[in-house]
Design an enzyme around this catalytic site. Structure first.
Site, PDB file in Angstrom:
ATOM      1  N   ALA A  50       0.828  -1.210   0.000  1.00  0.00           N
ATOM      2  CA  ALA A  50       0.000   0.000   0.000  1.00  0.00           C
ATOM      3  C   ALA A  50       0.861   1.259   0.000  1.00  0.00           C
ATOM      4  O   ALA A  50       0.495   2.267  -0.599  1.00  0.00           O
ATOM      5  CB  ALA A  50      -0.926  -0.005   1.222  1.00  0.00           C
ATOM      6  N   GLU A  51       2.017   1.186   0.652  1.00  0.00           N
ATOM      7  CA  GLU A  51       2.895   2.353   0.723  1.00  0.00           C
ATOM      8  C   GLU A  51       3.603   2.629  -0.599  1.00  0.00           C
ATOM      9  O   GLU A  51       3.656   3.768  -1.057  1.00  0.00           O
ATOM     10  CB  GLU A  51       3.942   2.152   1.821  1.00  0.00           C
ATOM     11  CG  GLU A  51       3.416   2.263   3.237  1.00  0.00           C
ATOM     12  CD  GLU A  51       2.972   3.673   3.590  1.00  0.00           C
ATOM     13  OE1 GLU A  51       3.435   4.633   2.944  1.00  0.00           O
ATOM     14  OE2 GLU A  51       2.159   3.809   4.511  1.00  0.00           O
ATOM     15  N   SER A  52       4.177   1.618  -1.204  1.00  0.00           N
ATOM     16  CA  SER A  52       5.094   1.867  -2.326  1.00  0.00           C
ATOM     17  C   SER A  52       4.939   0.925  -3.504  1.00  0.00           C
ATOM     18  O   SER A  52       5.653   1.065  -4.490  1.00  0.00           O
ATOM     19  CB  SER A  52       6.538   1.746  -1.827  1.00  0.00           C
ATOM     20  OG  SER A  52       6.801   0.396  -1.445  1.00  0.00           O
TER      21      SER A  52
ATOM     22  N   TYR B 121      -6.779   3.957   3.040  1.00  0.00           N
ATOM     23  CA  TYR B 121      -5.507   3.261   3.232  1.00  0.00           C
ATOM     24  C   TYR B 121      -5.703   2.005   4.089  1.00  0.00           C
ATOM     25  O   TYR B 121      -5.194   0.935   3.762  1.00  0.00           O
ATOM     26  CB  TYR B 121      -4.525   4.222   3.886  1.00  0.00           C
ATOM     27  CG  TYR B 121      -3.189   3.637   4.271  1.00  0.00           C
ATOM     28  CD1 TYR B 121      -2.172   3.477   3.336  1.00  0.00           C
ATOM     29  CD2 TYR B 121      -2.933   3.269   5.594  1.00  0.00           C
ATOM     30  CE1 TYR B 121      -0.932   2.960   3.699  1.00  0.00           C
ATOM     31  CE2 TYR B 121      -1.699   2.756   5.957  1.00  0.00           C
ATOM     32  CZ  TYR B 121      -0.704   2.602   5.012  1.00  0.00           C
ATOM     33  OH  TYR B 121       0.510   2.090   5.389  1.00  0.00           O
TER      34      TYR B 121
END
Length: 228
Positions: free
Chosen positions: A78-80, A211
Protein backbone atom coordinates in the site's frame (compact mmCIF):
# COMPACT_ATOMS: atom_id res chain seq x y z
CA UNK A 1 -5.54 44.10 -27.88
CA UNK A 2 -7.75 47.20 -28.36
CA UNK A 3 -6.91 50.06 -26.03
CA UNK A 4 -10.34 49.87 -24.40
CA UNK A 5 -9.48 46.29 -23.33
CA UNK A 6 -6.02 47.13 -22.06
CA UNK A 7 -7.35 47.48 -18.52
CA UNK A 8 -8.44 43.82 -18.65
CA UNK A 9 -4.97 42.65 -19.65
CA UNK A 10 -3.45 44.78 -16.90
CA UNK A 11 -5.86 43.25 -14.37
CA UNK A 12 -5.06 39.70 -15.47
CA UNK A 13 -1.32 40.35 -15.35
CA UNK A 14 -1.65 41.87 -11.89
CA UNK A 15 -3.64 38.86 -10.65
CA UNK A 16 -1.14 36.38 -12.10
CA UNK A 17 1.66 38.25 -10.36
CA UNK A 18 -0.08 38.15 -6.99
CA UNK A 19 0.16 35.39 -4.39
CA UNK A 20 -3.43 34.23 -4.91
CA UNK A 21 -2.87 32.13 -8.09
CA UNK A 22 0.28 30.62 -6.60
CA UNK A 23 -1.67 29.58 -3.51
CA UNK A 24 -4.44 28.16 -5.71
CA UNK A 25 -1.88 26.20 -7.73
CA UNK A 26 -0.32 24.81 -4.54
CA UNK A 27 -3.75 23.64 -3.34
CA UNK A 28 -4.51 22.03 -6.69
CA UNK A 29 -1.15 20.25 -6.79
CA UNK A 30 -1.60 19.01 -3.22
CA UNK A 31 -5.09 17.77 -4.10
CA UNK A 32 -3.78 16.08 -7.24
CA UNK A 33 -1.09 14.18 -5.36
CA UNK A 34 -3.50 13.24 -2.57
CA UNK A 35 -5.82 11.74 -5.16
CA UNK A 36 -2.95 10.03 -6.97
CA UNK A 37 -2.11 8.18 -3.75
CA UNK A 38 -5.66 6.84 -3.71
CA UNK A 39 -5.73 5.75 -7.34
CA UNK A 40 -6.74 2.12 -7.95
CA UNK A 41 -3.96 -0.26 -7.00
CA UNK A 42 -2.18 -2.26 -9.63
CA UNK A 43 -3.12 -5.91 -9.40
CA UNK A 44 -0.60 -7.92 -7.43
CA UNK A 45 -0.08 -11.46 -8.70
CA UNK A 46 -0.13 -13.83 -5.72
CA UNK A 47 -0.45 -17.01 -7.78
CA UNK A 48 3.17 -18.02 -7.13
CA UNK A 49 2.64 -17.98 -3.38
CA UNK A 50 4.78 -14.90 -2.75
CA UNK A 51 4.10 -11.21 -2.34
CA UNK A 52 7.35 -9.43 -3.13
CA UNK A 53 11.11 -9.78 -3.55
CA UNK A 54 11.33 -8.77 0.11
CA UNK A 55 9.19 -11.50 1.68
CA UNK A 56 12.11 -12.81 3.75
CA UNK A 57 12.64 -9.35 5.23
CA UNK A 58 8.94 -8.96 6.04
CA UNK A 59 9.03 -12.38 7.72
CA UNK A 60 12.13 -11.46 9.71
CA UNK A 61 10.86 -8.17 11.10
CA UNK A 62 7.17 -9.05 11.51
CA UNK A 63 8.25 -11.51 14.21
CA UNK A 64 9.55 -8.59 16.28
CA UNK A 65 6.05 -7.13 16.62
CA UNK A 66 4.06 -10.36 16.61
CA UNK A 67 2.40 -9.61 13.29
CA UNK A 68 1.62 -11.96 10.45
CA UNK A 69 4.32 -11.05 7.92
CA UNK A 70 1.67 -10.85 5.22
CA UNK A 71 0.10 -7.90 7.05
CA UNK A 72 3.41 -6.05 7.12
CA UNK A 73 3.96 -6.86 3.44
CA UNK A 74 0.43 -5.65 2.64
CA UNK A 75 1.30 -2.36 4.25
CA UNK A 76 4.49 -2.20 2.20
CA UNK A 77 2.46 -2.73 -0.95
CA UNK A 78 0.00 0.00 0.00
CA UNK A 79 2.89 2.35 0.72
CA UNK A 80 5.09 1.87 -2.33
CA UNK A 81 3.95 -1.13 -4.37
CA UNK A 82 7.34 -2.52 -3.31
CA UNK A 83 9.25 0.19 -5.17
CA UNK A 84 12.28 1.13 -3.07
CA UNK A 85 12.98 4.27 -5.12
CA UNK A 86 9.61 5.98 -4.84
CA UNK A 87 9.35 9.44 -3.24
CA UNK A 88 5.90 10.78 -2.35
CA UNK A 89 4.72 14.33 -2.96
CA UNK A 90 5.22 14.95 0.78
CA UNK A 91 8.80 13.63 0.74
CA UNK A 92 8.25 10.15 2.20
CA UNK A 93 10.78 7.71 0.81
CA UNK A 94 11.49 4.08 0.21
CA UNK A 95 9.67 0.81 0.54
CA UNK A 96 7.75 1.79 3.67
CA UNK A 97 7.51 5.50 2.75
CA UNK A 98 9.23 6.95 5.80
CA UNK A 99 9.42 10.71 6.18
CA UNK A 100 12.96 12.12 6.56
CA UNK A 101 12.18 13.64 9.96
CA UNK A 102 10.80 10.34 11.23
CA UNK A 103 13.81 8.52 9.79
CA UNK A 104 16.16 10.80 11.74
CA UNK A 105 14.17 10.23 14.94
CA UNK A 106 14.67 6.47 14.51
CA UNK A 107 18.35 6.75 13.62
CA UNK A 108 17.87 6.02 9.92
CA UNK A 109 20.21 8.11 7.79
CA UNK A 110 19.13 9.60 4.49
CA UNK A 111 21.67 7.54 2.55
CA UNK A 112 19.98 4.36 3.83
CA UNK A 113 16.34 5.45 3.75
CA UNK A 114 15.79 3.65 0.43
CA UNK A 115 17.51 0.47 1.60
CA UNK A 116 14.72 -2.15 1.81
CA UNK A 117 15.89 -3.81 5.01
CA UNK A 118 16.52 -0.49 6.74
CA UNK A 119 13.09 0.73 5.66
CA UNK A 120 11.27 -2.38 6.91
CA UNK A 121 13.27 -2.44 10.14
CA UNK A 122 12.46 1.22 10.85
CA UNK A 123 8.81 0.79 9.91
CA UNK A 124 8.63 -2.11 12.36
CA UNK A 125 10.04 0.09 15.14
CA UNK A 126 7.47 2.78 14.30
CA UNK A 127 4.66 0.23 14.36
CA UNK A 128 5.85 -1.11 17.71
CA UNK A 129 5.75 2.38 19.21
CA UNK A 130 2.33 3.14 17.72
CA UNK A 131 0.97 -0.13 19.07
CA UNK A 132 2.33 0.63 22.54
CA UNK A 133 0.85 4.15 22.52
CA UNK A 134 -2.57 2.91 21.39
CA UNK A 135 -2.76 -0.12 23.68
CA UNK A 136 -4.48 1.77 26.51
CA UNK A 137 -7.12 3.07 24.12
CA UNK A 138 -7.77 -0.15 22.19
CA UNK A 139 -7.13 -3.22 24.38
CA UNK A 140 -7.97 -5.82 21.73
CA UNK A 141 -4.68 -6.49 19.86
CA UNK A 142 -6.36 -7.55 16.62
CA UNK A 143 -8.67 -4.55 16.50
CA UNK A 144 -5.76 -2.32 17.44
CA UNK A 145 -3.94 -3.28 14.23
CA UNK A 146 -6.43 -1.17 12.28
CA UNK A 147 -5.69 1.82 14.49
CA UNK A 148 -1.95 1.26 14.14
CA UNK A 149 -2.15 1.02 10.36
CA UNK A 150 -4.23 4.21 10.31
CA UNK A 151 -1.80 6.02 12.59
CA UNK A 152 1.13 4.98 10.39
CA UNK A 153 -0.59 6.83 7.55
CA UNK A 154 -2.05 9.86 9.33
CA UNK A 155 0.14 10.31 12.38
CA UNK A 156 -1.06 9.23 15.80
CA UNK A 157 -2.32 12.69 16.83
CA UNK A 158 -5.25 12.56 14.41
CA UNK A 159 -6.15 9.07 15.63
CA UNK A 160 -6.23 10.38 19.21
CA UNK A 161 -8.63 13.08 18.03
CA UNK A 162 -10.81 10.54 16.24
CA UNK A 163 -10.98 8.36 19.36
CA UNK A 164 -12.01 11.40 21.42
CA UNK A 165 -14.66 12.40 18.88
CA UNK A 166 -15.99 8.84 18.71
CA UNK A 167 -16.31 8.74 22.49
CA UNK A 168 -18.09 12.10 22.62
CA UNK A 169 -20.51 11.46 19.78
CA UNK A 170 -21.80 8.03 20.73
CA UNK A 171 -19.50 5.82 18.70
CA UNK A 172 -17.38 2.98 20.02
CA UNK A 173 -13.89 4.42 20.62
CA UNK A 174 -12.37 0.93 20.64
CA UNK A 175 -13.68 -0.16 17.22
CA UNK A 176 -12.30 1.17 13.95
CA UNK A 177 -14.80 0.34 11.18
CA UNK A 178 -17.98 2.39 11.37
CA UNK A 179 -16.85 4.08 14.57
CA UNK A 180 -13.42 5.69 14.91
CA UNK A 181 -13.01 5.59 11.12
CA UNK A 182 -16.19 7.66 10.82
CA UNK A 183 -14.99 10.00 13.54
CA UNK A 184 -11.74 10.54 11.63
CA UNK A 185 -13.76 11.65 8.61
CA UNK A 186 -15.55 14.16 10.87
CA UNK A 187 -12.25 16.02 11.25
CA UNK A 188 -12.79 17.56 7.81
CA UNK A 189 -15.83 19.40 9.18
CA UNK A 190 -15.21 22.63 11.15
CA UNK A 191 -18.04 21.73 13.54
CA UNK A 192 -15.86 18.84 14.69
CA UNK A 193 -12.26 19.87 14.16
CA UNK A 194 -13.04 22.95 16.25
CA UNK A 195 -14.61 20.81 18.97
CA UNK A 196 -12.76 21.16 22.31
CA UNK A 197 -11.96 17.41 22.39
CA UNK A 198 -10.23 17.71 19.02
CA UNK A 199 -6.70 18.88 19.79
CA UNK A 200 -4.98 18.62 16.41
CA UNK A 201 -7.27 20.47 14.03
CA UNK A 202 -8.40 19.81 10.49
CA UNK A 203 -7.64 16.53 8.80
CA UNK A 204 -8.88 15.08 5.53
CA UNK A 205 -9.43 11.54 6.76
CA UNK A 206 -10.58 9.92 3.53
CA UNK A 207 -7.04 9.06 2.48
CA UNK A 208 -6.38 7.28 5.78
CA UNK A 209 -9.67 5.36 5.89
CA UNK A 210 -9.07 4.21 2.32
CA UNK A 211 -5.51 3.26 3.23
CA UNK A 212 -6.70 0.97 6.03
CA UNK A 213 -9.18 -0.68 3.68
CA UNK A 214 -6.46 -1.14 1.05
CA UNK A 215 -4.02 -2.74 3.52
CA UNK A 216 -6.58 -5.14 4.97
CA UNK A 217 -8.03 -6.05 1.57
CA UNK A 218 -4.54 -7.01 0.41
CA UNK A 219 -3.89 -8.89 3.63
CA UNK A 220 -7.09 -10.91 3.25
CA UNK A 221 -6.10 -11.76 -0.32
CA UNK A 222 -2.63 -12.79 0.83
CA UNK A 223 -4.01 -15.03 3.59
CA UNK A 224 -5.89 -17.00 0.94
CA UNK A 225 -3.06 -17.24 -1.56
CA UNK A 226 0.29 -16.96 0.19
CA UNK A 227 1.45 -19.48 2.82
CA UNK A 228 2.75 -18.34 6.17
Amino acid sequence: MPLDKAWLADSINAWIGSSEPRQAQEKLLKRYFELSKNSPSLSLDLSKGRMSPYDNLFKKYAKEIGWDWRMLASQGYAESRFDTTVVSWAGARGLMQIMPRTARAYGLSMNRISNPEASISTATAIIRDLDKSLSRYVPDPEERKKFVVAAYNSGIAHIYDAIALARKYGKNPQVWSGNVAEALLMKANPDYYNDPVCKYGYFRGKETTNYVIKVFDMYNRARKNVPV
